[in-house]
Design an enzyme around this catalytic site. Structure first.
Site, PDB file in Angstrom:
ATOM      1  N   HIS A 100       0.844  -1.195   0.000  1.00  0.00           N
ATOM      2  CA  HIS A 100       0.000   0.000   0.000  1.00  0.00           C
ATOM      3  C   HIS A 100       0.876   1.239   0.000  1.00  0.00           C
ATOM      4  O   HIS A 100       1.990   1.231   0.497  1.00  0.00           O
ATOM      5  CB  HIS A 100      -0.974   0.004   1.182  1.00  0.00           C
ATOM      6  CG  HIS A 100      -0.327  -0.141   2.530  1.00  0.00           C
ATOM      7  ND1 HIS A 100       0.192  -1.351   2.979  1.00  0.00           N
ATOM      8  CD2 HIS A 100      -0.129   0.744   3.521  1.00  0.00           C
ATOM      9  CE1 HIS A 100       0.683  -1.190   4.199  1.00  0.00           C
ATOM     10  NE2 HIS A 100       0.509   0.085   4.546  1.00  0.00           N
ATOM     11  N   HIS A 102       0.961   5.258   0.996  1.00  0.00           N
ATOM     12  CA  HIS A 102       0.356   6.309   1.811  1.00  0.00           C
ATOM     13  C   HIS A 102       0.450   7.638   1.072  1.00  0.00           C
ATOM     14  O   HIS A 102       1.530   8.019   0.620  1.00  0.00           O
ATOM     15  CB  HIS A 102       1.111   6.474   3.135  1.00  0.00           C
ATOM     16  CG  HIS A 102       1.055   5.303   4.037  1.00  0.00           C
ATOM     17  ND1 HIS A 102       0.190   5.230   5.097  1.00  0.00           N
ATOM     18  CD2 HIS A 102       1.784   4.151   4.059  1.00  0.00           C
ATOM     19  CE1 HIS A 102       0.376   4.087   5.740  1.00  0.00           C
ATOM     20  NE2 HIS A 102       1.336   3.411   5.122  1.00  0.00           N
TER      21      HIS A 102
END
Length: 142
Positions: A100, A102
């Protein structure tokens, strides 16, 4: 993966606050909100970290970042900048092992978010830097 919280969010089994979604990625607000608007961009295909990306997935995921970043910036005139972070491995602060990215909006120097880059330039002369670069170059594969 059944035990992956992000896979469960992608599958709709765990609620999230969606920001953007298409066939490749899901972007949703991070529950911790390091700053207001802190968004996670996750590939819908489970990959544990950046090391598991192939060129096609990397191109698809990273191509979407500017669009989502522009939307975050446009959402609040107080946003003055944006950090884009990708943590890989526990030591690098990865806590969910589904890759992922950010996107962390920055509002001011006092917005309770910081990154520290220590200056170790005195430890590396040109020869030492070349040795490090040569070690990396030798491991680059297509």
């Amino acid at each position: 993966m059944e035990d992956c919280i992000f896979c469960q969010i992608i599958a709709g089994k765990i609620p999230s606050t969606k920001v953007y979604e298409d066939d490749t990625v899901l972007a949703f607000l991070d529950i911790s909100q390091a700053t207001k608007g802190h968004t996670l961009v996750v590939p819908k295909r489970h990959v544990p970290d950046i090391y598991a990306y192939d060129a096609e997935l990397a191109a698809a995921v990273f191509a979407r970042l500017p669009k989502i970043a522009r939307a975050i910036k446009a959402s609040d005139p107080a946003i003055q900048g944006l950090n884009i972070l990708n943590n890989n491995g526990e030591l690098a602060y990865q806590s969910v092992f589904h890759s992922h990215i950010h996107l962390i909006p920055r509002y001011s120097a006092d917005d309770d978010f910081s990154i520290h880059f220590g200056d170790h330039s005195a430890q590396y002369d040109a020869a030492a830097l070349e040795q490090v670069a040569a070690s990396i170059r030798a491991k680059v594969v297509d």
